[in-house]
Design an enzyme around this catalytic site. Structure first.
Site, PDB file in Angstrom:
ATOM      1  N   TYR A   1      -6.614  -2.755  13.157  1.00  0.00           N
ATOM      2  CA  TYR A   1      -7.621  -1.631  12.494  1.00  0.00           C
ATOM      3  C   TYR A   1      -8.713  -1.997  13.120  1.00  0.00           C
ATOM      4  CZ  TYR A   1      -3.468  -0.095   9.899  1.00  0.00           C
ATOM      5  OH  TYR A   1      -2.229   0.317   9.599  1.00  0.00           O
TER       6      TYR A   1
ATOM      7  N   TRP B   1      -0.377   4.337  12.654  1.00  0.00           N
ATOM      8  CA  TRP B   1      -0.341   4.397  11.276  1.00  0.00           C
ATOM      9  C   TRP B   1      -0.861   5.528  10.940  1.00  0.00           C
ATOM     10  CZ3 TRP B   1       3.079   1.987   8.395  1.00  0.00           C
ATOM     11  CH2 TRP B   1       3.076   2.157   7.081  1.00  0.00           C
TER      12      TRP B   1
ATOM     13  N   LYS C   1      -4.082   8.136   6.467  1.00  0.00           N
ATOM     14  CA  LYS C   1      -4.123   7.665   8.063  1.00  0.00           C
ATOM     15  C   LYS C   1      -3.033   8.701   8.752  1.00  0.00           C
ATOM     16  CE  LYS C   1      -5.904   3.315   7.269  1.00  0.00           C
ATOM     17  NZ  LYS C   1      -5.559   2.930   5.943  1.00  0.00           N
TER      18      LYS C   1
ATOM     19  N   ASP D   1       0.571  -0.997  -0.117  1.00  0.00           N
ATOM     20  CA  ASP D   1      -0.025   0.185  -0.098  1.00  0.00           C
ATOM     21  C   ASP D   1       0.764   1.332  -0.058  1.00  0.00           C
ATOM     22  OD1 ASP D   1      -2.182   1.627   0.525  1.00  0.00           O
ATOM     23  OD2 ASP D   1      -2.061   1.578   2.542  1.00  0.00           O
TER      24      ASP D   1
ATOM     25  N   ASN E   1       6.757  -7.539   6.753  1.00  0.00           N
ATOM     26  CA  ASN E   1       5.714  -6.547   7.446  1.00  0.00           C
ATOM     27  C   ASN E   1       4.506  -7.386   6.709  1.00  0.00           C
ATOM     28  OD1 ASN E   1       4.302  -4.329   8.496  1.00  0.00           O
ATOM     29  ND2 ASN E   1       3.591  -4.241   6.229  1.00  0.00           N
ATOM     30  N   GLU E   2       3.491  -7.925   7.648  1.00  0.00           N
ATOM     31  CA  GLU E   2       2.031  -8.437   7.350  1.00  0.00           C
ATOM     32  C   GLU E   2       2.268  -9.698   6.381  1.00  0.00           C
ATOM     33  OE1 GLU E   2      -0.532  -5.525   6.354  1.00  0.00           O
ATOM     34  OE2 GLU E   2      -0.871  -4.788   8.362  1.00  0.00           O
TER      35      GLU E   2
ATOM     36  N   ASN F   1      -0.278  -5.170  13.674  1.00  0.00           N
ATOM     37  CA  ASN F   1      -1.039  -4.038  13.076  1.00  0.00           C
ATOM     38  C   ASN F   1      -2.558  -4.578  13.011  1.00  0.00           C
ATOM     39  OD1 ASN F   1       1.705  -3.518  12.274  1.00  0.00           O
ATOM     40  ND2 ASN F   1       1.434  -3.754  10.196  1.00  0.00           N
TER      41      ASN F   1
ATOM     42  N   GLU G   1       0.950  -0.815  14.061  1.00  0.00           N
ATOM     43  CA  GLU G   1       0.109   0.102  13.045  1.00  0.00           C
ATOM     44  C   GLU G   1      -1.378  -0.026  13.869  1.00  0.00           C
ATOM     45  OE1 GLU G   1      -0.187  -0.790   8.894  1.00  0.00           O
ATOM     46  OE2 GLU G   1       2.111  -1.180   8.911  1.00  0.00           O
TER      47      GLU G   1
ATOM     48  N   TYR H   1     -10.805  -0.992   9.432  1.00  0.00           N
ATOM     49  CA  TYR H   1     -11.088  -1.978   8.554  1.00  0.00           C
ATOM     50  C   TYR H   1     -12.224  -3.435   9.193  1.00  0.00           C
ATOM     51  CZ  TYR H   1      -7.292  -0.568   5.561  1.00  0.00           C
ATOM     52  OH  TYR H   1      -6.495   0.367   4.852  1.00  0.00           O
TER      53      TYR H   1
HETATM   54  C1  BDP Z   1      -1.131  -2.303   6.518  1.00  0.00           C
HETATM   55  C2  BDP Z   1       0.034  -1.963   5.946  1.00  0.00           C
HETATM   56  C3  BDP Z   1       0.297  -0.597   5.608  1.00  0.00           C
HETATM   57  C4  BDP Z   1      -0.886  -0.048   4.898  1.00  0.00           C
HETATM   58  C5  BDP Z   1      -2.076   0.029   6.078  1.00  0.00           C
HETATM   59  C6  BDP Z   1      -3.341   0.641   5.613  1.00  0.00           C
HETATM   60  O1  BDP Z   1       1.077  -2.676   6.588  1.00  0.00           O
HETATM   61  O2  BDP Z   1       1.323  -0.514   4.601  1.00  0.00           O
HETATM   62  O3  BDP Z   1      -0.719   1.381   4.552  1.00  0.00           O
HETATM   63  O4  BDP Z   1      -2.107  -1.289   6.647  1.00  0.00           O
HETATM   64  O5  BDP Z   1      -4.063   0.098   5.140  1.00  0.00           O
HETATM   65  O6  BDP Z   1      -1.797  -3.217   5.697  1.00  0.00           O
HETATM   66  O7  BDP Z   1      -3.511   2.128   5.919  1.00  0.00           O
END
Ligand code: BDP
Length: 596
Positions: free
Chosen positions: A463, A545, A564, A160, A407-408, A461, A500, A467
Site C-alpha cells: 500500500y 484491492w 478500496k 478487515d 493471508n498476511e 500486499n 493487493e 498506508y
Molecule cells: C490488507 C488485508 C485486507 C484489507 C486491506 C486493507 O489483506 O483484508 O482489507 O489490507 O487495509 O491488510 O484495505
C-alpha cells in the site's frame, strides 16, 4: 467432497427458503416458534434489521420441518450443507446427529434409517459465530459483563471484513444409494506437444462394487473415450484456456451384479500449471494475472450466496480485460468455483487463515499479553483441517491454479517457519495436480519473511501511497520500486505478483490535488503502481484491492466499510475502472514480460 447432483440414481431436494430462527438457547426436542424467521441462504446480520442482532455473538438456531421422501431399502438420506458460518450442530427430531467446525466448507450429515418411516423430519441447526485464537479466521474473543450482571460475548475481528454469519450456502436433502460414489479425483497430464492428455480418474466408493465404469464425454456429451483401470487418453485434446474454457465430463458408473447402482458426472478441464524461471505457466505459456482480491459481500445477503452477484462480478471482470481473482480471505462458494471453471477465470484459492498476526493494525488496542503471534495462537489443528477440506472440495477445478496457505500472517516472527512449513507440505503432498503454493506477505514482514524460500510465487500486499507515504505518490513510487527490485534480486527465479494494492475512494469525490479518498487520487495511485510494475521483469500479475467496496467492523479508519473497491458495493464503477480497463485490455492474458 462431491457437489450435490441430480442423477439417475440420486434425488435432490432443496431446503432453502424460510426457516424458524432464534438467537441464544433452544431445546431441539421442543418446537422453535415461527415468531422470528430467517431466510436460507443468507447472513442473518443485515436482514434482521436490529442492531443487537446484527452484532450478536454466540449460538443461534434454525429449524424447519420437511416431509420425508421415499427412501428405498438400499438407499440413504443425507443432509448436505454448503456452509454454516462458523460452526454447526445438527439435530433431527431432537436428536443430535453431527457437527462441523469451519464456516466456508461443505459437510454432510447422514440421517439414520430409523427415521425413514416417519412422516416428517424436524431439522434443527445450532449455529455459532464465535471466533478466537484457535479458529480460522482468528478473532479476539471477550466476555463483557453488562450493567445487569449478564455476560455479553464479543468478537473483535482480527481481520478487515465484517464477521457475517449464518447458513450461508444451500441446504439440500439427498437420497442416494448406500453403495455410492463417495469421491472422484481427476488428474490430467498433458503430453509435451500439448496434443493429448492422459487423464487419471480415481473413484472412491462407500462399499465394494463389481465394476467402476468411467466414460469421458465432450461438451456435447458425446463419448470421447472410456477409461481403462482409471486411465483415459484424450487425443486432440481441447484445452481449458484462460477465458476460453472447455469442460469435459467424467461420467462415473458403479455396477453390482450387472445393475447400475450409482452414477455421477464430474466436469473437468484439461490444462497444465507450472512455475519456473520467474514465470507462471498455464498450458506452457507464461500467464499474466490481471484481476482482483474479492469478498463474498453484497447488500442484504452479506456473505450469503448471491449467484446473480457472482455472475455479474465475473462479467464485470471479463469486461475489464481481467482474467483472475483470489478468494480472499476464505474459500468461496462451490457455485462460484463452478462458474469460474465454466468461464475460464483463473482462481487463486485461499483458506480462511487470516488474522494470524498478533498486532494487526485494524485491531490495535487489543491486549495480547505481550506474547508473539505463534506463542499466542493455537490454530494449527484448524489450519490442517481447512487445508484438507479445501483440497477435498476444490481439487478437480481447472480454474484453481494456486493455493494460499495464509493471508498476511506474522511470517517474520519467530515460530513462523516452524508453523508454516508442514502446512505448505500438506498442500504439496495431497494435491495430485501439484499446483503452486503461496503465503501472501504483509508489508510489516516484507523481506524479513521467514517462509519465502518455501513457497512458489512471491505474493505481496502493498500500500505505498496509502498506508505508506499517504498522499505522497512521489515517495511512494521510490519505495515501491526499491522493494520490488529487492524481491527480484533476492529470489531471481521466483515469479512475483502484487495480490493487493489500493486506496480507499468515495465515488463522486474529485480533486485538483493529490487528496486521498477522491476518485482522482485513486486513478493517480494506480497509474503510479502500474508504471513501477511494468519495470519489473519477474512480475507476473496485479490483483487490485478490492473488486468492490465491502462491509467491515467499525474502526476509526473504516467509514461504513472499506472503500478500496474499483466498484461501489452496489457494483457502480468508479472513475478508475475505465483507466484500468484500458490497461488490462492492452495486456494479453498470456504475456511473457521477459521476452516482450
Ligand atoms: C490488507 C488485508 C485486507 C484489507 C486491506 C486493507 O489483506 O483484508 O482489507 O489490507 O487495509 O491488510 O484495505
Amino acid at each position: 467432497m462431491l457437489y450435490p447432483q441430480l442423477t439417475k440414481t440420486r434425488s435432490l431436494y432443496d431446503l432453502n427458503g424460510v426457516w424458524n430462527f432464534k438467537l441464544g438457547d433452544h431445546n431441539p426436542h421442543e418446537k422453535l416458534s415461527s415468531e422470528t424467521v430467517m431466510v436460507v441462504p443468507t447472513s442473518f446480520n443485515d436482514v434482521s434489521v436490529d442492531k443487537d442482532v446484527r452484532n450478536y455473538i454466540g449460538d443461534f438456531w434454525y429449524e424447519r420441518g420437511v416431509d420425508i421422501p421415499k427412501v428405498g431399502t438400499d438407499e440413504e438420506l443425507v443432509l448436505r450443507f454448503g456452509s454454516v458460518t462458523h460452526r454447526a450442530k445438527v439435530y433431527v427430531n431432537g436428536e443430535f446427529l453431527g457437527e462441523h467446525e469451519g464456516g466456508f466448507t461443505p459437510f454432510e450429515i447422514i440421517v439414520p434409517e430409523n427415521y425413514y418411516q416417519e412422516q416428517t423430519l424436524k431439522i434443527s441447526v445450532c449455529a455459532n459465530n464465535e471466533l478466537n485464537y484457535t479458529t480460522l479466521p482468528v478473532g479476539n474473543y471477550f466476555e463483557e459483563v453488562q450493567e445487569d450482571g449478564s455476560i455479553k460475548k464479543v468478537v473483535k475481528e482480527n481481520f478487515d471484513f465484517f464477521n457475517y454469519a449464518g447458513i450461508h450456502r444451500p441446504v439440500k436433502l439427498v437420497v442416494r444409494p448406500k453403495t455410492h460414489i463417495s469421491d472422484i479425483v481427476i488428474v490430467p497430464s498433458l503430453s509435451e506437444d500439448l496434443q493429448s492428455a492422459e487423464v487419471s480418474v480415481t473413484v472412491a466408493t462407500s462399499a465394494a462394487v463389481d465394476e467402476v465404469r468411467v466414460t469421458i464425454l465432450d461438451e456435447e456429451r458425446n463419448v470421447v473415450v472410456t477409461a481403462e483401470n482409471g486411465r483415459a487418453v484424450i487425443e486432440n485434446v481441447h484445452l481449458w484456456e484462460v477465458l476460453d474454457a472447455y469442460l469435459y465430463t467424467a461420467q462415473v458408473e458403479l455396477y453390482k451384479g450387472g445393475e447400475l447402482v450409482d452414477t455421477y458426472s464430474e466436469p473437468f478441464g484439461v490444462r497444465s500449471v507450472r512455475v519456473a524461471d520467474g514465470q507462471f505457466f498455464v498450458n506452457e505459456k507464461p500467464v499474466y494475472f490481471k484481476g482482483f482480491g474479492k469478498h463474498e459481500d453484497t447488500f442484504i445477503n452479506g456473505r450469503g450466496l448471491n449467484e446473480a452477484a457472482n455472475l455479474m462480478d465475473l462479467n464485470l471482470l471479463k469486461e475489464m480485460g481481467a482474467n483472475s481473482f483470489r478468494t480472499s480471505h476464505y474459500p468461496y462458494s462451490e457455485e462460484m468455483m463452478r462458474l469460474a471453471d465454466r468461464m475460464g477465470v483463473l482462481v487463486i484459492d485461499e483458506v480462511p487463515a487470516v488474522g494470524l498476526f498478533q498486532g494487526f493494525a485494524v485491531t490495535l488496542g487489543v491486549d495480547t499479553g505481550g506474547r508473539s503471534t505463534f506463542e499466542n495462537m493455537k490454530t494449527k489443528e484448524a489450519h490442517e483441517q481447512v487445508i484438507d477440506e479445501l483440497l477435498a472440495r476444490d481439487k478437480n477445478h481447472a480454474c484453481v491454479v494456486m493455493w494460499v496457505v495464509a493471508n498476511e500472517p506474522a511470517s517474520h516472527e519467530e515460530g513462523a517457519r516452524e508453523y508454516f512449513e508442514p502446512l505448505i507440505n500438506q498442500f504439496r503432498e495431497k494435491d495430485l495436480q501439484n499446483r503452486p503454493v503461496t503465503i501472501v506477505n504483509i508489508g510489516t514482514a516484507g523481506l524479513n519473511d521467514l517462509t519465502t524460500d518455501l513457497i512458489d510465487v512471491i505474493c505481496i500486499n502493498r500500500y505505498y501511497g496509502w498506508y505508506e507515504n499517504h498522499s505522497d505518490l512521489t515517495r511512494a513510487e521510490i519505495g515501491l520500486r526499491k522493494e520490488l527490485l529487492e524481491w527480484q534480486h533476492k529470489f531471481p527465479n521466483k515469479p512475483l505478483m502484487v495480490t493487493e494494492y489500493g486506496a480507499d475512494t468515495f465515488a463522486g469525490f474529485h480533486s485538483m490535488w493529490d487528496i486521498p479518498y477522491t476518485e482522482t487520487y485513486q486513478c493517480d495511485y494506480y497509474a503510479m503502481n502500474h508504471k513501477v510494475f511494468d519495470e519489473i521483469e519477474n512480475f507476473v500479475g496485479e490483483h487490485v484491492w478490492n473488486f468492490a467496496d465491502f462491509e467491515t467492523n467499525v474502526a476509526i479508519i473504516r467509514i461504513k466499510g472499506n472503500h478500496k473497491g474499483l466498484f461501489t458495493r452496489n457494483r457502480e464503477p468508479k472513475a478508475v475502472v475505465r483507466e484500468i480497463q484500458k490497461r488490462w485490455r492492452s495486456i494479453p492474458h498470456y504475456y511473457n514480460k521477459k521476452r516482450k
